[in-house]
Design an enzyme around this catalytic site. Structure first.
Site, PDB file in Angstrom:
ATOM      1  N   ASP A  66       2.293   4.354  17.898  1.00  0.00           N
ATOM      2  CA  ASP A  66       2.070   4.649  16.485  1.00  0.00           C
ATOM      3  C   ASP A  66       2.363   6.098  16.134  1.00  0.00           C
ATOM      4  O   ASP A  66       2.887   6.383  15.062  1.00  0.00           O
ATOM      5  CB  ASP A  66       0.617   4.316  16.114  1.00  0.00           C
ATOM      6  CG  ASP A  66       0.339   4.486  14.629  1.00  0.00           C
ATOM      7  OD1 ASP A  66       1.175   4.049  13.817  1.00  0.00           O
ATOM      8  OD2 ASP A  66      -0.710   5.062  14.284  1.00  0.00           O
ATOM      9  N   LYS A 121      -7.559   8.902  17.154  1.00  0.00           N
ATOM     10  CA  LYS A 121      -8.358   8.532  15.990  1.00  0.00           C
ATOM     11  C   LYS A 121      -9.828   8.871  16.240  1.00  0.00           C
ATOM     12  O   LYS A 121     -10.264   8.988  17.379  1.00  0.00           O
ATOM     13  CB  LYS A 121      -8.205   7.042  15.683  1.00  0.00           C
ATOM     14  CG  LYS A 121      -6.837   6.679  15.120  1.00  0.00           C
ATOM     15  CD  LYS A 121      -6.792   5.239  14.661  1.00  0.00           C
ATOM     16  CE  LYS A 121      -5.476   4.931  13.965  1.00  0.00           C
ATOM     17  NZ  LYS A 121      -5.329   5.658  12.699  1.00  0.00           N
ATOM     18  N   ASP A 179       0.818  -1.211   0.000  1.00  0.00           N
ATOM     19  CA  ASP A 179       0.000   0.000   0.000  1.00  0.00           C
ATOM     20  C   ASP A 179       0.851   1.259   0.000  1.00  0.00           C
ATOM     21  O   ASP A 179       0.530   2.236  -0.685  1.00  0.00           O
ATOM     22  CB  ASP A 179      -0.928  -0.012   1.223  1.00  0.00           C
ATOM     23  CG  ASP A 179      -1.953   1.107   1.169  1.00  0.00           C
ATOM     24  OD1 ASP A 179      -2.771   1.122   0.233  1.00  0.00           O
ATOM     25  OD2 ASP A 179      -1.930   1.976   2.066  1.00  0.00           O
ATOM     26  N   SER A 215       3.808   1.664  -1.254  1.00  0.00           N
ATOM     27  CA  SER A 215       4.358   1.818  -2.599  1.00  0.00           C
ATOM     28  C   SER A 215       3.319   2.396  -3.554  1.00  0.00           C
ATOM     29  O   SER A 215       3.607   3.319  -4.324  1.00  0.00           O
ATOM     30  CB  SER A 215       4.867   0.460  -3.112  1.00  0.00           C
ATOM     31  OG  SER A 215       5.401   0.585  -4.404  1.00  0.00           O
ATOM     32  N   ASP A 218      10.961 -13.988  -1.440  1.00  0.00           N
ATOM     33  CA  ASP A 218      10.534 -14.264  -0.075  1.00  0.00           C
ATOM     34  C   ASP A 218      11.739 -13.963   0.806  1.00  0.00           C
ATOM     35  O   ASP A 218      12.714 -14.713   0.824  1.00  0.00           O
ATOM     36  CB  ASP A 218      10.111 -15.733   0.068  1.00  0.00           C
ATOM     37  CG  ASP A 218       9.614 -16.068   1.468  1.00  0.00           C
ATOM     38  OD1 ASP A 218       9.872 -15.269   2.398  1.00  0.00           O
ATOM     39  OD2 ASP A 218       8.985 -17.126   1.636  1.00  0.00           O
ATOM     40  N   GLU A 220      -6.778  12.583  13.842  1.00  0.00           N
ATOM     41  CA  GLU A 220      -7.236  11.837  12.676  1.00  0.00           C
ATOM     42  C   GLU A 220      -8.733  11.598  12.788  1.00  0.00           C
ATOM     43  O   GLU A 220      -9.258  11.394  13.889  1.00  0.00           O
ATOM     44  CB  GLU A 220      -6.525  10.487  12.587  1.00  0.00           C
ATOM     45  CG  GLU A 220      -5.012  10.569  12.441  1.00  0.00           C
ATOM     46  CD  GLU A 220      -4.397   9.177  12.367  1.00  0.00           C
ATOM     47  OE1 GLU A 220      -4.044   8.750  11.261  1.00  0.00           O
ATOM     48  OE2 GLU A 220      -4.300   8.523  13.422  1.00  0.00           O
ATOM     49  N   LYS A 272       7.736  16.903   5.257  1.00  0.00           N
ATOM     50  CA  LYS A 272       6.701  17.899   5.012  1.00  0.00           C
ATOM     51  C   LYS A 272       7.294  19.307   5.027  1.00  0.00           C
ATOM     52  O   LYS A 272       8.107  19.643   5.879  1.00  0.00           O
ATOM     53  CB  LYS A 272       5.589  17.788   6.066  1.00  0.00           C
ATOM     54  CG  LYS A 272       4.807  16.473   5.980  1.00  0.00           C
ATOM     55  CD  LYS A 272       3.738  16.406   7.054  1.00  0.00           C
ATOM     56  CE  LYS A 272       2.977  15.086   6.982  1.00  0.00           C
ATOM     57  NZ  LYS A 272       2.162  14.982   5.774  1.00  0.00           N
ATOM     58  N   HIS A 314       6.415  10.573  15.191  1.00  0.00           N
ATOM     59  CA  HIS A 314       6.034  11.866  14.617  1.00  0.00           C
ATOM     60  C   HIS A 314       6.004  12.983  15.653  1.00  0.00           C
ATOM     61  O   HIS A 314       6.586  14.056  15.453  1.00  0.00           O
ATOM     62  CB  HIS A 314       4.661  11.773  13.959  1.00  0.00           C
ATOM     63  CG  HIS A 314       4.552  10.713  12.907  1.00  0.00           C
ATOM     64  ND1 HIS A 314       5.602  10.395  12.074  1.00  0.00           N
ATOM     65  CD2 HIS A 314       3.526   9.912  12.534  1.00  0.00           C
ATOM     66  CE1 HIS A 314       5.220   9.438  11.249  1.00  0.00           C
ATOM     67  NE2 HIS A 314       3.973   9.128  11.509  1.00  0.00           N
TER      68      HIS A 314
END
Length: 480
Positions: free
Chosen positions: A230, A329, A17, A19, A88, A211, A177, A235
């Site tokens: 997370d 979230k 995802d 990528s 693999d 979020e 950013k 961050h």
């Protein structure tokens, strides 16, 4: 340190995802702007059983979905740079075929490693055994880099067996950013702010990463990680370090990262009562009903989806200034921002004329809007027959409006280009990562010691009411 621009790029997790959404669109955009070496070849690898043509079709579909049409110029040329080798990573014998596919670079090889933590060690051993870890190879590591200090050290030790620190690029995409980098420009290129950037003039700092989404397909990972691991560990602590760091001797990778790690090592252990955790329940976001975390997960869980922390930096510049961190979230809106609240003036000459003065506030918006807003006290127009009117007025710089010419870029564009060209300034060093984990592990240990369980909050709210109290008991209101 050998300086070179890589003419081969090897992407692990090339069909994943990340990528699809970020890496391939970023590389195509860089190529369209002539920023990649014209001779560069990009090799994708993953478990998926594809040939070159199938991978190029996969890439084309990804670009058409995630890259704006006006940035796809020369897409055919970019697709021709792509090739693919299935692998693999847990099986060492496959790395010989991968090395043959990569071939011998004329200048050097850059590797982007986005894989499960359990595969880091066998992947590094496979790269070394296959001859893909030589002196003209550098490696970029996508998070998660462990789940605590111990597991992070295991990963870092494994990578260090094949790559020295000056060829390891640990990625935190927030550092790519524009507005995050603009923090350094704001502080160190303007005489206006730096003399005031200390405990004598700043009352407190707020950092919010909110979020609106829930699990979004990250069920297994997120329930093991939670909001603290997370978001805060990487961050938010990187944002805090950039806000609080001392002036580097120069803008280069060594000096910038030296100053960040000093901040991280100055973080005071968080006391009991200085954190709040929460977990969302069913509610509404943007007028649409959304399920609770336990409903999405399909079982009960004590994983936090919200965390608020009152942090302290025990050094000369910041002693006594609280840093309020908040992330979660299913909050009302998606936003990442830094709020610097200045102290009130020591004496107002306008009080006798009925004027009320609000302290100055600097708000740095990082996403979704990139802007900088400074509130200033100004006189309200009028004859002042009933008093001297003052009002706080925002002085706002909206970055896309201020810079209409330059192309707004995906954060990964800058990071991938720096990986290829060999600039470590916007990447995280091992001692930074371990200082972050050391602080986070202590918080989690405190939660376990006091049997802290997440408080529930309704989706679409700003988290548990206890997070409001965490700030308000100091006379502080969260900026919303």
């Amino acid at each position: 340190m050998t300086k070179f621009t890589a003419d081969r790029l090897l992407l692990f997790g090339a069909t994943g995802d990340l990528s699809r959404r970020m890496l391939l669109p970023s590389l195509c955009a860089l190529d369209a702007d002539g920023l990649l070496d014209p001779q560069i070849e990009i090799v994708g690898t993953a478990r998926s059983d594809l040939d070159d043509a199938a991978f190029r079709n996969f890439a084309r579909e990804s670009l058409e979905q995630f890259l704006p049409a006006d940035r796809r110029g020369g897409m055919a040329t970019f697709l021709n740079r792509l090739s693919y080798q299935s692998l693999d990573a847990s099986k060492p014998e496959g790395f010989g075929d991968l090395a043959a596919k990569v071939g011998t670079p004329a200048e050097g090889l850059a590797i982007f490693l986005s894989t499960a933590p359990s595969l880091f060690e066998p992947t590094i051993h496979g790269l070394a055994a296959g001859g893909l870890a030589g002196e003209r190879t550098r490696i970029g590591l996508e998070k998660p880099l462990g789940t605590d200090l111990k597991s992070s050290r295991v990963i870092n030790d494994a990578v260090a067996t094949a790559f020295p620190e000056d060829r390891i690029y640990r990625i935190d995409h927030y550092l790519g950013k524009e507005t995050v980098q603009n923090l350094l420009a704001l502080r160190f290129a303007n005489m206006l702010f730096e003399p005031l950037w200390n405990a004598a003039h700043i009352d407190h700092v707020q950092i919010t990463v909110a979020e609106t989404v829930g699990l979004e397909g990250r069920v297994a990972f997120y329930d093991d990680a939670g909001a603290l691991r997370d978001m805060v560990q990487n961050h938010m602590l990187q944002l805090l370090a950039l806000v609080a760091m001392e002036l580097p001797v120069s803008y280069d990778s060594t000096n910038v990262r030296d100053e960040k790690v000093k901040v991280l090592r100055s973080l005071r252990p968080v006391a009991h009562g200085e954190t709040v955790t929460g977990q969302y329940r069913a509610g509404a976001i943007g007028g649409q009903a959304v399920p609770g975390y336990d409903d999405e997960l399909g079982k009960d869980s004590d994983t936090e989806t919200f965390v608020a922390i009152k942090a302290h930096i025990d050094n000369w510049r910041w002693k006594g200034v609280p840093f309020y961190l908040r992330t979660g979230k299913r909050l009302p809106k998606r936003t990442t921002e830094i709020v610097v609240q200045f102290r009130p003036i020591p004496h107002s000459i306008f009080t006798g004329r009925g004027a009320r003065i609000a302290p100055n506030r600097l708000v740095i918006g990082i996403q979704p809007a990139e802007n900088i807003t400074l509130s200033l006290m100004t006189k309200v127009p009028g004859l002042d027959r009933e008093g001297f009117g003052l009002r706080s007025v925002p002085l706002e710089i909206t970055m896309p409006d201020a810079f209409a010419g330059p192309q707004r870029r995906i954060a990964y564009e800058r990071l991938l280009l720096d990986l290829v060209e060999g600039d470590q300034t916007l990447f995280v060093r091992r001692d930074e990562v371990e200082a972050q984990w050391d602080w986070i592990d202590a918080i989690r240990a405190g939660w376990e010691e006091h049997s802290l369980e997440p408080k529930t909050y309704t989706a679409g709210s700003w988290g548990p009411s206890a997070s409001i109290a965490l700030a308000e008991r100091d006379g502080v209101t969260w900026h919303e």
